[in-house]
Design an enzyme around this catalytic site. Structure first.
Site, short mmCIF file in Angstrom:
data_model
loop_
_atom_site.label_atom_id
_atom_site.label_comp_id
_atom_site.label_asym_id
_atom_site.label_seq_id
_atom_site.Cartn_x
_atom_site.Cartn_y
_atom_site.Cartn_z
N GLU A 1 0.85 -1.18 0.00
CA GLU A 1 0.00 0.00 0.00
C GLU A 1 0.89 1.25 0.00
O GLU A 1 2.05 1.20 0.42
CB GLU A 1 -0.85 -0.03 1.27
CG GLU A 1 -1.71 1.17 1.54
CD GLU A 1 -2.32 1.14 2.94
OE1 GLU A 1 -3.37 1.78 3.13
OE2 GLU A 1 -1.75 0.47 3.84
N LYS B 1 -9.69 1.04 -1.32
CA LYS B 1 -9.76 0.52 0.04
C LYS B 1 -11.11 0.87 0.69
O LYS B 1 -11.52 2.03 0.71
CB LYS B 1 -8.61 1.12 0.85
CG LYS B 1 -8.48 0.63 2.28
CD LYS B 1 -7.27 1.31 2.91
CE LYS B 1 -7.02 0.86 4.34
NZ LYS B 1 -5.86 1.58 4.92
N CYS C 1 -4.57 -3.41 3.65
CA CYS C 1 -4.17 -3.10 5.03
C CYS C 1 -5.30 -3.32 6.04
O CYS C 1 -5.62 -4.45 6.38
CB CYS C 1 -3.62 -1.68 5.09
SG CYS C 1 -2.55 -1.36 6.52
#
Length: 264
Positions: A44, A110, A146
């Site tokens: 990321e 995300k 993440c």
């Protein structure tokens, strides 16, 4: 039908200059290709690390930074997965994964934003809303970023969509117990989805200040049964693992948790 693909996780440290980070991508994509991998996964925030004005670095998916990554993938003949920032509403950005390579072009924003441990990602980042799966080399692959790894329902949904491997680029925040949580969560999400989970973190930086999540390393690949197939330490490195989709089929037949689960 069983398919085997080889993937590499490039555990690196991105910096504040997007052009310098392209050189890191080029070098490690070439190393992954030489290792026989058809996919290389970067962390990321590969375009620019957290801990600064990310809005100034954001570019659209057809902008020069993404195009440069596409050119690297085309030159080497490998699919690249790398985190970048794209413009979003209200002056914010989207935390976007670029997925590009031979016959492959996709992106994932995300969904779960890291508003935790004193850091508020939502101040500058707009959330995505749609899970993503992509066919690469005949394998259905899901994507997460993440903080997404803390949410089992996303990985179960990716399993429902047919994902046999989930790739998770990250810039994992440091702190007490965070390395242990990272490894545990990767294995748990593999068990939840009965899929392989390959989680690629930023390497631990030499110097870190503030609350921005920069990385702790320890990139890891888990099998559908929670077995660790490979793991790095905190320092930069390249982790290469073979993924056998036949194991996913066998596990889902013996232990059909996706079919057996009930909605509440």
């Amino acid at each position: 039908m069983s398919t085997t693909i080889r993937i590499s996780l490039a555990q690196v440290t991105s910096g504040t200059e997007p052009s310098d980070n392209l050189k890191i991508i080029d070098r490690h994509a070439q190393a992954a290709h030489e290792a026989g991998s058809s996919i290389v996964v970067f962390p990321e925030a590969m375009m620019r690390c957290f801990g600064g004005p990310i809005r100034k670095s954001a570019e659209p998916l057809d902008g020069p930074w993404a195009d440069a990554v596409r050119e690297i993938a085309k030159k080497i003949g490998i699919t690249i997965v790398a985190g970048m920032f794209t413009p979003a509403d209200e002056g914010r950005v989207a935390n976007t994964l670029l997925i590009t390579g031979p016959g492959v072009e996709a992106s994932y924003d995300k969904i779960h934003l890291f508003d935790a441990f004193g850091f508020a990602e939502s101040d500058t980042v707009a959330p995505g809303s749609e899970p993503l799966t992509v066919q690469i080399d005949g394998v259905t692959i899901g994507f997460a970023t993440c903080y997404d790894i803390r949410f089992p329902a996303l990985f179960q949904k990716l399993g429902d969509l047919g994902a046999k491997l989930v790739l998770v680029p990250a810039s994992w925040g440091s702190g007490p117990g965070k390395v242990e949580q990272w490894s545990l969560l990767a294995r748990a999400r593999a068990l939840d989805s009965t899929a392989y989970v390959a989680a690629c973190d930023q390497a631990e930086p030499a110097e870190a200040e503030g609350t921005a999540p920069l990385g702790v390393g320890h990139s890891v690949v888990s099998s559908p049964t929670g077995e660790v197939l490979g793991e790095l330490d905190a320092t930069p490195g390249l982790l290469t693992v073979d993924i056998d989709t036949g194991l996913v089929d066998a596990v889902r037949k013996k232990l059909p948790v996706l079919e057996n689960r009930r909605q509440f």
